[in-house]
Design an enzyme around this catalytic site. Structure first.
Site, PDB file in Angstrom:
ATOM      1  CE  LYS A  11      -3.422  -2.700   2.448  1.00  0.00           C
ATOM      2  NZ  LYS A  11      -4.647  -2.712   3.215  1.00  0.00           N
ATOM      3  CG  HIS A  95      -6.892  -3.350  -2.458  1.00  0.00           C
ATOM      4  ND1 HIS A  95      -7.409  -2.618  -1.420  1.00  0.00           N
ATOM      5  CD2 HIS A  95      -6.174  -4.351  -1.900  1.00  0.00           C
ATOM      6  CE1 HIS A  95      -7.002  -3.153  -0.277  1.00  0.00           C
ATOM      7  NE2 HIS A  95      -6.255  -4.202  -0.538  1.00  0.00           N
ATOM      8  CD  GLU A  97      -6.723  -0.452   1.445  1.00  0.00           C
ATOM      9  OE1 GLU A  97      -5.692  -0.225   0.791  1.00  0.00           O
ATOM     10  OE2 GLU A  97      -6.733  -1.194   2.444  1.00  0.00           O
ATOM     11  CD  GLU A 167      -7.498  -8.444  -0.520  1.00  0.00           C
ATOM     12  OE1 GLU A 167      -6.493  -8.795   0.112  1.00  0.00           O
ATOM     13  OE2 GLU A 167      -7.649  -7.295  -0.969  1.00  0.00           O
ATOM     14  N   GLY A 173      -7.104  -5.131   7.136  1.00  0.00           N
ATOM     15  CA  GLY A 173      -6.468  -4.171   8.047  1.00  0.00           C
ATOM     16  C   GLY A 173      -7.159  -4.046   9.383  1.00  0.00           C
ATOM     17  CB  SER A 213      -6.439  -9.668   9.276  1.00  0.00           C
ATOM     18  OG  SER A 213      -6.902  -8.337   9.280  1.00  0.00           O
TER      19      SER A 213
HETATM   20  C1  PEP Z   1      -4.852  -6.055   1.660  1.00  0.00           C
HETATM   21  O1  PEP Z   1      -4.508  -4.911   1.682  1.00  0.00           O
HETATM   22  O2  PEP Z   1      -5.123  -6.579   0.569  1.00  0.00           O
HETATM   23  C2  PEP Z   1      -4.949  -6.784   2.913  1.00  0.00           C
HETATM   24  C3  PEP Z   1      -5.452  -7.989   2.891  1.00  0.00           C
HETATM   25  O3  PEP Z   1      -4.505  -6.141   4.043  1.00  0.00           O
HETATM   26  P1  PEP Z   1      -4.300  -6.794   5.512  1.00  0.00           P
HETATM   27  O4  PEP Z   1      -3.524  -8.068   5.306  1.00  0.00           O
HETATM   28  O5  PEP Z   1      -3.535  -5.771   6.270  1.00  0.00           O
HETATM   29  O6  PEP Z   1      -5.653  -7.053   6.049  1.00  0.00           O
END
Ligand code: PEP
Length: 255
Positions: A11, A95, A97, A167, A173, A213
């Site tokens: 990121k 993603h 985000e 995800e 996060g 995570s």
């Molecule tokens: C990600 O940014 O794709 C992600 C899974 O982040 P994290 O592992 O920090 O949850």
């Protein structure tokens, strides 16, 4: 036969020196893990330095985003040709985000996906439901919708080369992880969808990562699920020990 694929999404973290130092640590400590594909996706401004540091290593370089156009008046954007020029192999698309903060839609992801495949790069297409959608019982519908629209117009051959990352937004996060059973249920359903939309052999070939995570202490259980083929790792990819522990967990599991 699918191969485990662990990718680190840095990121907007780390500066140049710490990025290069992390890559050196990863290269020094990466043991014999030929059964696992590994990539790091640094911020675009450090792709060159990280790529140079990775030269000769089995760790591949990935970008976090790309613009669909080949060139032109797109201030602040980066093309697939530029990523190729920098030695990138992978590009993360859609993603959560990018979807939530920058308003990217499935249509945007789809346009980028076609550009990425045409340029010979490997896309990592992210899908996943919000907590509200999960609690409303909409997970399957949301994830299927994102897959259908984001992957629209791909040939079987293109689909087989595309990596997907499930995800759940509520797990990114946050320190909350989907249970292995929750993740497996969605992964299996995505594969079922791919079998009907494309073919059984395509569905069987597509690598589907889990993200949200993932850490050393939950990686083994998640990666042990039959339809989970790797991890897209955020926070835990910023330190060599925690990232490599996930790679080692994958290496210990026979696919
Ligand atoms: C990600 O940014 O794709 C992600 C899974 O982040 P994290 O592992 O920090 O949850």
């Amino acid at each position: 036969m699918r191969k485990f694929f662990i990718a680190g999404n840095w990121k907007m973290n780390l500066l140049r020196d710490s990025s290069v130092a992390l890559v050196h640590q990863l290269m020094d400590q990466l043991q014999n893990t030929s059964s696992v594909d590994v990539a790091v996706c640094p911020p675009s401004v450090y792709l060159h330095d990280v790529g140079a540091a990775l030269r000769g290593s089995p760790i591949q370089l990935g970008a976090q985003n790309v613009h669909h156009a080949t060139e032109g008046a797109y201030t602040g954007e980066i093309s697939c040709a530029m990523l190729n020029d920098l030695g990138c192999r992978y590009v993360i698309l859609g993603h959560s985000e990018r979807r939530a903060i920058f308003g990217e839609t499935d249509v945007d992801v789809n346009v980028k996906l076609h550009a990425v495949l045409k340029a010979g790069l490997t896309p990592i297409v992210c899908v996943g439901e919000t907590l509200q959608q999960r609690e409303a019982g909409e997970t399957q519908q949301v994830v299927r919708g994102q897959c259908t629209h984001s992957l629209s117009g791909l040939t079987n051959e293109q689909m087989a080369k595309t990596v997907l990352a499930y995800e759940p937004v509520w797990a990114i996060g946050t320190g909350k992880t989907a249970t292995p059973a929750q993740a497996e249920e969605v992964h299996a359903d995505i594969r079922k969808l791919l079998a009907t939309t494309f073919s059984g052999s395509v569905a069987n070939a597509v690598v589907i990562q889990y993200g949200g995570s993932v850490k050393a202490d939950n990686a083994m259980e998640l990666l042990g699920q039959p339809n989970i083929d790797g991890a897209l790792v955020g926070g835990a990819s910023l330190k060599s020990d925690s990232f490599l522990a996930i790679v080692q967990a994958a290496a210990k599991i026979k696919k």
